[in-house]
Design a protein around this motif. Structure first.
Motif, PDB file in Angstrom:
ATOM      1  N   GLN A   1      -2.054   6.987   2.506  1.00 53.54           N
ATOM      2  CA  GLN A   1      -1.596   5.976   3.454  1.00 53.54           C
ATOM      3  C   GLN A   1      -1.743   4.574   2.869  1.00 53.54           C
ATOM      4  OE1 GLN A   1      -3.479   6.334   7.252  1.00 53.54           O
ATOM      5  NE2 GLN A   1      -2.234   4.739   8.225  1.00 53.54           N
TER       6      GLN A   1
ATOM      7  N   GLN B   1       0.956   3.956   0.318  1.00 59.96           N
ATOM      8  CA  GLN B   1       2.241   3.711   0.986  1.00 59.96           C
ATOM      9  C   GLN B   1       2.313   2.291   1.543  1.00 59.96           C
ATOM     10  OE1 GLN B   1       2.647   6.814   3.880  1.00 59.96           O
ATOM     11  NE2 GLN B   1       3.179   8.402   2.353  1.00 59.96           N
ATOM     12  N   GLU B   2       1.201   1.808   2.107  1.00 59.85           N
ATOM     13  CA  GLU B   2       1.169   0.440   2.629  1.00 59.85           C
ATOM     14  C   GLU B   2       1.360  -0.590   1.514  1.00 59.85           C
ATOM     15  OE1 GLU B   2      -2.513   0.104   4.684  1.00 59.85           O
ATOM     16  OE2 GLU B   2      -1.873   1.303   6.425  1.00 59.85           O
TER      17      GLU B   2
ATOM     18  N   LYS C   1       2.829  -0.078  -1.311  1.00 57.17           N
ATOM     19  CA  LYS C   1       4.212   0.038  -1.767  1.00 57.17           C
ATOM     20  C   LYS C   1       5.164  -0.697  -0.822  1.00 57.17           C
ATOM     21  CE  LYS C   1       7.303   3.572  -3.596  1.00 57.17           C
ATOM     22  NZ  LYS C   1       7.547   5.034  -3.726  1.00 57.17           N
ATOM     23  N   ALA C   2       4.917  -0.566   0.500  1.00 53.20           N
ATOM     24  CA  ALA C   2       5.768  -1.237   1.493  1.00 53.20           C
ATOM     25  C   ALA C   2       5.647  -2.753   1.381  1.00 53.20           C
ATOM     26  CB  ALA C   2       5.366  -0.773   2.899  1.00 53.20           C
ATOM     27  N   GLN C   3       4.426  -3.264   1.136  1.00 57.00           N
ATOM     28  CA  GLN C   3       4.232  -4.706   0.966  1.00 57.00           C
ATOM     29  C   GLN C   3       5.008  -5.229  -0.256  1.00 57.00           C
ATOM     30  OE1 GLN C   3       0.038  -5.391   0.775  1.00 57.00           O
ATOM     31  NE2 GLN C   3      -0.303  -5.059   2.988  1.00 57.00           N
ATOM     32  N   LYS C   4       4.932  -4.469  -1.338  1.00 52.94           N
ATOM     33  CA  LYS C   4       5.675  -4.883  -2.534  1.00 52.94           C
ATOM     34  C   LYS C   4       7.176  -4.908  -2.270  1.00 52.94           C
ATOM     35  CE  LYS C   4       2.372  -3.299  -6.024  1.00 52.94           C
ATOM     36  NZ  LYS C   4       2.129  -2.306  -7.104  1.00 52.94           N
ATOM     37  N   GLN C   5       7.665  -3.901  -1.545  1.00 52.12           N
ATOM     38  CA  GLN C   5       9.088  -3.849  -1.227  1.00 52.12           C
ATOM     39  C   GLN C   5       9.504  -5.025  -0.361  1.00 52.12           C
ATOM     40  OE1 GLN C   5       9.768  -0.011   0.507  1.00 52.12           O
ATOM     41  NE2 GLN C   5       9.945   1.036  -1.485  1.00 52.12           N
ATOM     42  N   GLU C   6       8.674  -5.372   0.612  1.00 47.45           N
ATOM     43  CA  GLU C   6       8.980  -6.525   1.479  1.00 47.45           C
ATOM     44  C   GLU C   6       9.054  -7.815   0.668  1.00 47.45           C
ATOM     45  OE1 GLU C   6       6.051  -6.574   4.527  1.00 47.45           O
ATOM     46  OE2 GLU C   6       6.846  -4.819   5.574  1.00 47.45           O
TER      47      GLU C   6
END
Length: 421
Positions: free
Chosen positions: A304, A307-308, A310-315
């Motif tokens: 988890q 994934q968080e 990774k999501a921050q980097k994508q944002e």
């Protein structure tokens, strides 16, 4: 006694003189040629370097033991070797050598038999299968079976470490449209095949030696055109029989070495000061996990967390891309227009003090005009015309100076006129 000795020595000297006169003069012979005998059959017409042909009847008995050689071949050569293998078997059978093709292992094998009449032919057969494995066509490879022909596989992969430099130098050997390789083949009378990290060559012994030297010079950053020029001049000099016993150094081209300055590295490494103490120990992976608390987390929590992150980097990346797109719609900054009249103030604000001064001057001028005595009128027509003009001028001046705060001055002037009347 003295006379008898003297007479004896005279007789000895006479004998020595007589023997010296009768004997032939002795010739000094070199130690190396002391025991050599004359060979009347060895004349200058005989070519000692000529290789005599080996015929089937020259070997009196068959070979006692079997000799064999095997070599592997790449998978892309399998189809070609299947087509050509019957021709290979028939060519080697003439010399009494048996050939085998194993497609499962991917190997070729040659063996001697009881019918083999040339003991060196097994080495030639080994060279044939090596050349076939190195992508040399069979029409060229079978020439190795001749007595005057030989082959050589030159390894060029370990000459340079840099891969880009290796590819450039190998391409330099081939030349544009293979022209350099064709020129080398014509001059050395050899067949040359450049394949991967090896160069396969087959031809006469002298040509093979020249090919090896040229290939190694090319891989050591010496252009093959220099060696081609030297070979061309040598070929022309060989035609002249008068230069057979002379040195050819004066005719051969001499090339000067150009010392090209090497580029300095962009990142210049500065040497650190020497310290006898070792550097501090870096924290291990487990230590870093203990500090961050990841070590005590469970597997699903770790997933988890990843994934968080990774999501921050994508944002962050999405926001950067959006900003880049917006920049295309932002209007560029306009350049400031340079004014011709630099003395004029940029602001349009009214200077009140200048206006007051002008009004005062106007008041004084109007009062002075009213106080002037009236001149005697001779002609009514002539007197009226200039007065009208003056009045019009005064009225126009009053209208121009109609600014807030000027009405009071105009009313005072009208009151004074009424009193006088």
């Amino acid at each position: 006694e003295f006379q008898t000795f003297q007479h004896y020595f005279k007789r000895i000297n006479l004998r020595i003189a007589l023997t010296m006169a009768t004997e032939e003069p002795t010739v000094i012979v070199n130690k190396n040629k002391k025991y050599r005998k004359d060979k009347p059959w060895d004349t200058d017409d005989i070519d000692h370097w000529k290789m005599e042909e080996f015929k089937p009847g020259d070997m009196k008995s068959h070979l006692l033991e079997e000799s064999s050689f095997a070599t592997l071949f790449p998978k892309y050569r399998e189809k070609y070797l299947q087509q050509v293998w019957p021709n290979v078997v028939s060519a080697l059978k003439e010399h009494g050598i048996h050939a085998l093709l194993d497609l499962i292992e991917g190997s070729m094998t040659v063996k001697t038999t009881r019918k083999t009449w040339d003991p060196y032919m097994i080495v030639k057969a080994r060279d044939v299968i090596k050349l076939l494995a190195r992508s040399v066509p069979f029409e060229q490879a079978k020439r190795v079976l001749q007595d005057e022909m030989t082959s050589d596989i030159i390894k060029i992969g370990n000459v340079t470490r840099n891969k880009e430099r290796f590819v450039k130098r190998r391409q330099r050997l081939v030349g544009p449209n293979g022209n350099t390789l064709k020129a080398l083949e014509l001059l050395t009378e050899c067949y040359i095949k450049v394949q991967g990290s090896t160069v396969a060559a087959l031809g006469p012994y002298k040509g093979i030696k020249q090919v090896r030297n040229i290939v190694m010079d090319t891989m050591n950053n010496i252009h093959p055109i220099y060696n081609i020029k030297i070979l061309m001049t040598k070929k022309e000099l060989m035609k002249d029989p008068t230069l057979k016993e002379e040195s050819w150094d004066r005719f051969l081209p001499k090339f000067k070495k150009k010392n090209v300055k090497t580029k300095k590295p962009k990142k210049q490494i500065t040497k650190k000061k020497y310290t006898p103490f070792p550097p501090p120990q870096q924290p291990s992976k487990v230590d870093l996990q203990l500090e961050s608390g990841e070590y005590f987390m469970k597997e699903h929590e770790k997933k988890q967390r990843k994934q968080e992150e990774k999501a921050q980097k994508q944002e962050g990346k999405v926001a950067e891309k959006a900003e880049k797109k917006k920049q295309a719609f932002v209007a560029p900054k306009e350049e400031s227009v340079i004014r011709n009249n630099a003395e004029e103030p940029p602001s349009s604000a009214v200077d009140i003090e200048n206006l007051k001064r002008k009004l005062k001057k106007r008041k004084l001028s109007s009062v002075a005009i009213e106080k002037q005595p009236e001149a005697p009128v001779e002609n009514d027509d002539e007197a009226t015309k200039p007065k009208k003009k003056k009045k019009r001028k005064i009225e126009s001046e009053k209208e121009e100076t109609s600014v807030p705060g000027t009405k009071v001055a105009g009313e005072e002037v009208t009151k004074k006129k009424k009193k006088k009347a």
